[in-house]
Scaffold this active site. Structure first.
Site, PDB file in Angstrom:
ATOM      1  N   PRO A   1      21.370 -67.470  48.803  1.00  0.00           N
ATOM      2  CA  PRO A   1      21.984 -67.982  50.037  1.00  0.00           C
ATOM      3  C   PRO A   1      21.325 -67.380  51.274  1.00  0.00           C
ATOM      4  O   PRO A   1      21.130 -66.164  51.343  1.00  0.00           O
ATOM      5  CB  PRO A   1      23.437 -67.526  49.911  1.00  0.00           C
ATOM      6  CG  PRO A   1      23.437 -66.424  48.890  1.00  0.00           C
ATOM      7  CD  PRO A   1      22.300 -66.708  47.970  1.00  0.00           C
TER       8      PRO A   1
ATOM      9  N   THR B   1      21.542 -67.756  55.540  1.00  0.00           N
ATOM     10  CA  THR B   1      22.075 -68.303  56.782  1.00  0.00           C
ATOM     11  C   THR B   1      20.931 -68.735  57.692  1.00  0.00           C
ATOM     12  O   THR B   1      20.003 -67.959  57.929  1.00  0.00           O
ATOM     13  CB  THR B   1      22.941 -67.214  57.461  1.00  0.00           C
ATOM     14  OG1 THR B   1      24.133 -67.083  56.687  1.00  0.00           O
ATOM     15  CG2 THR B   1      23.286 -67.561  58.884  1.00  0.00           C
TER      16      THR B   1
ATOM     17  N   GLY C   1      31.551 -62.433  48.382  1.00  0.00           N
ATOM     18  CA  GLY C   1      32.244 -61.141  48.343  1.00  0.00           C
ATOM     19  C   GLY C   1      31.267 -60.000  48.570  1.00  0.00           C
ATOM     20  O   GLY C   1      31.515 -58.877  48.143  1.00  0.00           O
TER      21      GLY C   1
ATOM     22  N   TYR D   1      31.008 -59.180  54.497  1.00  0.00           N
ATOM     23  CA  TYR D   1      31.932 -60.221  54.970  1.00  0.00           C
ATOM     24  C   TYR D   1      33.328 -59.963  54.377  1.00  0.00           C
ATOM     25  O   TYR D   1      33.505 -59.029  53.593  1.00  0.00           O
ATOM     26  CB  TYR D   1      31.362 -61.603  54.629  1.00  0.00           C
ATOM     27  CG  TYR D   1      30.041 -61.833  55.354  1.00  0.00           C
ATOM     28  CD1 TYR D   1      30.031 -62.185  56.706  1.00  0.00           C
ATOM     29  CD2 TYR D   1      28.818 -61.614  54.733  1.00  0.00           C
ATOM     30  CE1 TYR D   1      28.828 -62.348  57.402  1.00  0.00           C
ATOM     31  CE2 TYR D   1      27.609 -61.772  55.416  1.00  0.00           C
ATOM     32  CZ  TYR D   1      27.627 -62.142  56.749  1.00  0.00           C
ATOM     33  OH  TYR D   1      26.447 -62.279  57.436  1.00  0.00           O
TER      34      TYR D   1
END
Ligand SMILES: Cc1cc2nc3c(=O)[nH]c(=O)nc-3n(C[C@H](O)[C@H](O)[C@H](O)COP(=O)(O)O)c2cc1C
Length: 366
Positions: free
Chosen positions: A24, A26, A178, A182
């Site tokens: 992932p 951003t 998790g 964050y």
């Protein structure tokens, strides 16, 4: 090649064309209303074309409350945001790859929230260090509102809301974020979670809310929608944090998550093989591997070590961040024995958005 990292596998209920995933990342490139767009389609498509069997999306905010963390972050908080992912999902599927939505509640790491909500944290504790300039130009962390009883319910419902929209949009699954500081990570971390009510205490107590979210998400996801969770000790600004409970505490958490119905655990660390835990010798990924829980392993995997990693973590999916960022053709290239491109951080300057990356790539080509 039989049984190599390039062969197809069954993983957490999905048939994957090989064992490579995009981690992932951003990219703060959605429209200001949180909808995905053409540029994001172009971005994700190239990874499916480049041979990655699985794409785990950038962190997506699941609701219109305090979960959004960045300006131009995509959402799954309303039906139109969900719809906007459909062309991306369709394209990725047409290339034979799968795509999982990472659902992220920004917690105290919020840098921007278009719904006007203040950062929400397990306590008022702010993250260490400073906000990341890559995602926006905030100079310091904002004040954090500590969660009260109604916030726990709202956060849980927010995750379920995002999950439902992810499922309706056609994603293959959802990954609860998790890790990396964050909200769900903060709840597990003693840097943030110093509560002395039922939500604080030892690992068993700190994990209760995360386990509640997983159980409720499992129920909503049903059998055919993959449900994963990403875990780390480190955060985006704190490379040294360790849970006090060490290896035993983490092994307990892994088993509790498996019992709660998680399909896979995605570990991330500076280096996937680093002995990570306070009193132990194993990496986070080794603890998950040894527990027999399906593993997505991340941290420092590149063209020099992927084969070793694949052998060290049999059956695991290898998630590549920087190596994928450097070269979306990574899988095709290494499979053919070619050298993939190396990362030049200039492509993420001054913001880590896609516009800057694509402009940088054009400049390199001209
Ligand atoms: C530009 C960028 C954005 C990132 N965004 C996310 C994110 O949205 N969610 C997440 O879990 N990790 C995020 N990460 C962390 C990566 O998924 C990965 O854990 C990290 O880069 C270490 O893996 P690597 O050594 O393969 O790069 C991001 C990393 C980079 C470089």
């Amino acid at each position: 090649m039989f049984d190599s990292e390039f062969s197809s596998i069954e993983f957490a209920g999905m048939k994957l064309a090989n064992r490579f995933a995009v981690a992932p990342m951003t990219r703060v490139s959605a429209q200001s209303n949180g909808r995905a767009n053409e540029l994001m389609l172009k971005h994700y498509r190239r990874y499916a074309e480049g041979g990655f069997a699985l794409i785990i999306t950038e962190g997506i905010f699941p609701d219109q409350d305090a979960s959004q963390g960045y300006e131009n972050q995509p959402g799954l908080a309303d039906a139109l945001q969900g719809e906007s992912w459909r062309p991306i999902i369709r394209e990725v599927h047409e290339q034979g790859a799968k795509i999982i939505a990472q659902l992220m509640h920004a917690g105290a790491q919020q840098q921007y929230n278009s719904f006007g909500k203040a950062p929400l944290g397990i306590t008022e504790q702010k993250p260490v260090g400073k906000p990341l300039g890559l995602y926006g130009d905030q100079e310091s962390w904002q004040d954090v509102k500590a969660m009260d009883e109604s916030d726990f319910e709202r956060v849980l419902n927010g995750f379920l809301h995002g999950l439902r929209n992810a499922k309706e949009a056609g994603f293959d699954g959802a990954e609860l974020h998790g890790a990396n500081g964050y909200l769900l990570h903060e709840i597990l971390s003693t840097h943030f979670n110093t509560r002395d009510d039922k939500w604080g205490g030892d690992m068993q107590r700190r994990a209760q809310f995360v386990l509640e979210v997983v159980k409720a998400a499992r129920e909503m996801a049903g059998k055919d929608f993959v449900l994963g969770i990403r875990l780390s000790q480190i955060t985006i600004t704190d490379p040294d944090y360790q849970w006090p409970e060490g290896e035993e505490g983490f092994a307990w958490l892994v088993q509790a998550l498996a019992d709660a119905g998680i399909d896979y655990i995605h570990t991330t660390d500076n280096h996937a093989n680093r002995p990570a835990l306070k009193d132990g010798t194993r990496s986070l990924a080794e603890v998950v591997r040894d527990a027999g829980v399906p593993l997505v392993v991340n941290g420092g995997i590149d063209d020099t070590n992927y084969a070793k990693m694949a052998a060290h973590y049999p059956g695991a999916v290898l998630a590549l961040g920087k190596a994928a960022l450097a070269d979306p053709q990574f899988v095709e290239k290494v499979k053919d024995g070619d050298k993939p491109d190396e990362l030049d951080f200039a492509m993420l300057q001054p913001l880590a958005n896609l516009e800057n990356e694509f402009r940088w790539r054009e400049e390199q080509d001209s």
